[in-house]
Design a protein around this motif. Sequence first.
Motif, PDB file in Angstrom:
ATOM      1  N   LYS A 114       0.842  -1.187   0.000  1.00 51.19           N
ATOM      2  CA  LYS A 114       0.000   0.000   0.000  1.00 51.19           C
ATOM      3  C   LYS A 114       0.878   1.238   0.000  1.00 51.19           C
ATOM      4  N   LYS A 115       0.388   2.263  -0.682  1.00 53.56           N
ATOM      5  CA  LYS A 115       1.058   3.556  -0.712  1.00 53.56           C
ATOM      6  C   LYS A 115       0.087   4.605  -0.190  1.00 53.56           C
ATOM      7  N   THR A 116       0.622   5.710   0.236  1.00 53.58           N
ATOM      8  CA  THR A 116      -0.201   6.815   0.714  1.00 53.58           C
ATOM      9  C   THR A 116      -0.543   7.729  -0.453  1.00 53.58           C
ATOM     10  N   TYR A 117      -1.817   8.111  -0.515  1.00 55.62           N
ATOM     11  CA  TYR A 117      -2.305   9.015  -1.552  1.00 55.62           C
ATOM     12  C   TYR A 117      -3.122  10.107  -0.888  1.00 55.62           C
ATOM     13  N   TYR A 118      -3.248  11.213  -1.591  1.00 56.42           N
ATOM     14  CA  TYR A 118      -3.979  12.376  -1.105  1.00 56.42           C
ATOM     15  C   TYR A 118      -5.082  12.674  -2.103  1.00 56.42           C
ATOM     16  N   ILE A 119      -6.292  12.825  -1.594  1.00 57.58           N
ATOM     17  CA  ILE A 119      -7.480  12.856  -2.444  1.00 57.58           C
ATOM     18  C   ILE A 119      -8.174  14.207  -2.382  1.00 57.58           C
ATOM     19  N   ASN A 120      -8.552  14.713  -3.543  1.00 53.13           N
ATOM     20  CA  ASN A 120      -9.409  15.881  -3.658  1.00 53.13           C
ATOM     21  C   ASN A 120     -10.706  15.395  -4.299  1.00 53.13           C
ATOM     22  N   VAL A 121     -11.758  15.293  -3.511  1.00 58.83           N
ATOM     23  CA  VAL A 121     -13.031  14.748  -4.007  1.00 58.83           C
ATOM     24  C   VAL A 121     -13.645  15.671  -5.048  1.00 58.83           C
ATOM     25  N   GLY A 122     -13.589  16.963  -4.831  1.00 59.67           N
ATOM     26  CA  GLY A 122     -14.210  17.923  -5.749  1.00 59.67           C
ATOM     27  C   GLY A 122     -13.696  17.821  -7.166  1.00 59.67           C
ATOM     28  N   THR A 123     -12.401  17.573  -7.305  1.00 61.69           N
ATOM     29  CA  THR A 123     -11.810  17.470  -8.640  1.00 61.69           C
ATOM     30  C   THR A 123     -11.601  16.025  -9.062  1.00 61.69           C
ATOM     31  N   GLY A 124     -11.778  15.092  -8.136  1.00 62.18           N
ATOM     32  CA  GLY A 124     -11.570  13.678  -8.441  1.00 62.18           C
ATOM     33  C   GLY A 124     -10.105  13.323  -8.593  1.00 62.18           C
ATOM     34  N   GLU A 125      -9.233  14.125  -8.012  1.00 63.18           N
ATOM     35  CA  GLU A 125      -7.799  13.895  -8.168  1.00 63.18           C
ATOM     36  C   GLU A 125      -7.244  12.978  -7.088  1.00 63.18           C
ATOM     37  N   VAL A 126      -6.309  12.144  -7.510  1.00 63.25           N
ATOM     38  CA  VAL A 126      -5.556  11.265  -6.624  1.00 63.25           C
ATOM     39  C   VAL A 126      -4.101  11.689  -6.759  1.00 63.25           C
ATOM     40  N   LEU A 127      -3.529  12.171  -5.675  1.00 63.05           N
ATOM     41  CA  LEU A 127      -2.177  12.723  -5.702  1.00 63.05           C
ATOM     42  C   LEU A 127      -1.231  11.882  -4.855  1.00 63.05           C
ATOM     43  N   GLU A 128       0.000  11.799  -5.295  1.00 65.68           N
ATOM     44  CA  GLU A 128       1.010  11.084  -4.511  1.00 65.68           C
ATOM     45  C   GLU A 128       1.820  12.031  -3.644  1.00 65.68           C
ATOM     46  N   ASP A 129       1.872  13.291  -4.021  1.00 63.80           N
ATOM     47  CA  ASP A 129       2.644  14.288  -3.292  1.00 63.80           C
ATOM     48  C   ASP A 129       1.691  15.210  -2.547  1.00 63.80           C
ATOM     49  N   LYS A 130       1.742  15.166  -1.229  1.00 61.01           N
ATOM     50  CA  LYS A 130       0.795  15.961  -0.453  1.00 61.01           C
ATOM     51  C   LYS A 130       1.048  17.459  -0.579  1.00 61.01           C
ATOM     52  N   GLU A 131       2.183  17.858  -1.090  1.00 63.10           N
ATOM     53  CA  GLU A 131       2.496  19.269  -1.291  1.00 63.10           C
ATOM     54  C   GLU A 131       2.054  19.772  -2.665  1.00 63.10           C
ATOM     55  N   ALA A 132       1.671  18.872  -3.559  1.00 65.69           N
ATOM     56  CA  ALA A 132       1.380  19.247  -4.942  1.00 65.69           C
ATOM     57  C   ALA A 132       0.136  20.119  -5.092  1.00 65.69           C
ATOM     58  N   LEU A 133      -0.882  19.891  -4.289  1.00 67.15           N
ATOM     59  CA  LEU A 133      -2.155  20.594  -4.456  1.00 67.15           C
ATOM     60  C   LEU A 133      -2.952  20.446  -3.175  1.00 67.15           C
ATOM     61  N   ASN A 134      -3.977  21.233  -3.054  1.00 71.74           N
ATOM     62  CA  ASN A 134      -4.864  21.068  -1.909  1.00 71.74           C
ATOM     63  C   ASN A 134      -5.522  19.694  -1.974  1.00 71.74           C
ATOM     64  N   LEU A 175      -6.792   1.524  -5.667  1.00 71.72           N
ATOM     65  CA  LEU A 175      -6.750   2.841  -6.289  1.00 71.72           C
ATOM     66  C   LEU A 175      -7.499   2.845  -7.627  1.00 71.72           C
ATOM     67  N   ASP A 176      -7.352   1.778  -8.397  1.00 73.83           N
ATOM     68  CA  ASP A 176      -8.089   1.659  -9.662  1.00 73.83           C
ATOM     69  C   ASP A 176      -9.593   1.685  -9.419  1.00 73.83           C
ATOM     70  N   LYS A 177     -10.056   0.985  -8.396  1.00 73.04           N
ATOM     71  CA  LYS A 177     -11.488   0.972  -8.069  1.00 73.04           C
ATOM     72  C   LYS A 177     -11.968   2.367  -7.679  1.00 73.04           C
ATOM     73  N   LEU A 178     -11.140   3.082  -6.899  1.00 72.55           N
ATOM     74  CA  LEU A 178     -11.508   4.442  -6.509  1.00 72.55           C
ATOM     75  C   LEU A 178     -11.582   5.351  -7.732  1.00 72.55           C
ATOM     76  N   ARG A 179     -10.645   5.221  -8.636  1.00 75.79           N
ATOM     77  CA  ARG A 179     -10.668   6.035  -9.861  1.00 75.79           C
ATOM     78  C   ARG A 179     -11.900   5.728 -10.704  1.00 75.79           C
TER      79      ARG A 179
END
Length: 105
Positions: free
Chosen positions: A3-23, A35-39
């Motif tokens: 498992k890896k840690t991901y950061y999620i923005n529900v409003g945009t549907g984004e899955v990010l690996e870098d918590k500093e990249a975006l809100n 992660l594929d199922k979530l996407r």
Amino acid sequence: MDKKTYYINVGTGEVLEDKEALNYEFEISATEEELDKLRELFEETDNSSQGSYSTSWLPWKVYYHNEANQEYDYYLTEVYRALHQLGSPQTKQHIESMNVLENGI
């Protein structure tokens, strides 16, 4: 699978690996398969939101009586259910406080 840690923005549907990249709103830990199922859920949510938009401006249409809106609500709830399942303790607590998971967790 690891498992890896991901950061999620529900409003945009984004899955990010870098918590500093975006809100982001939520932190999860997931395998590639999870992660594929979530996407897929994000994609279904987006597709159903486009379907509900066409009637959103009609004042005589009651929100809950529109099948497209019900579909959107279903997929959005499933997104939150998946995030709760995969989430950090803070993510789980936040989602529970939102009361968005109908029929329990």
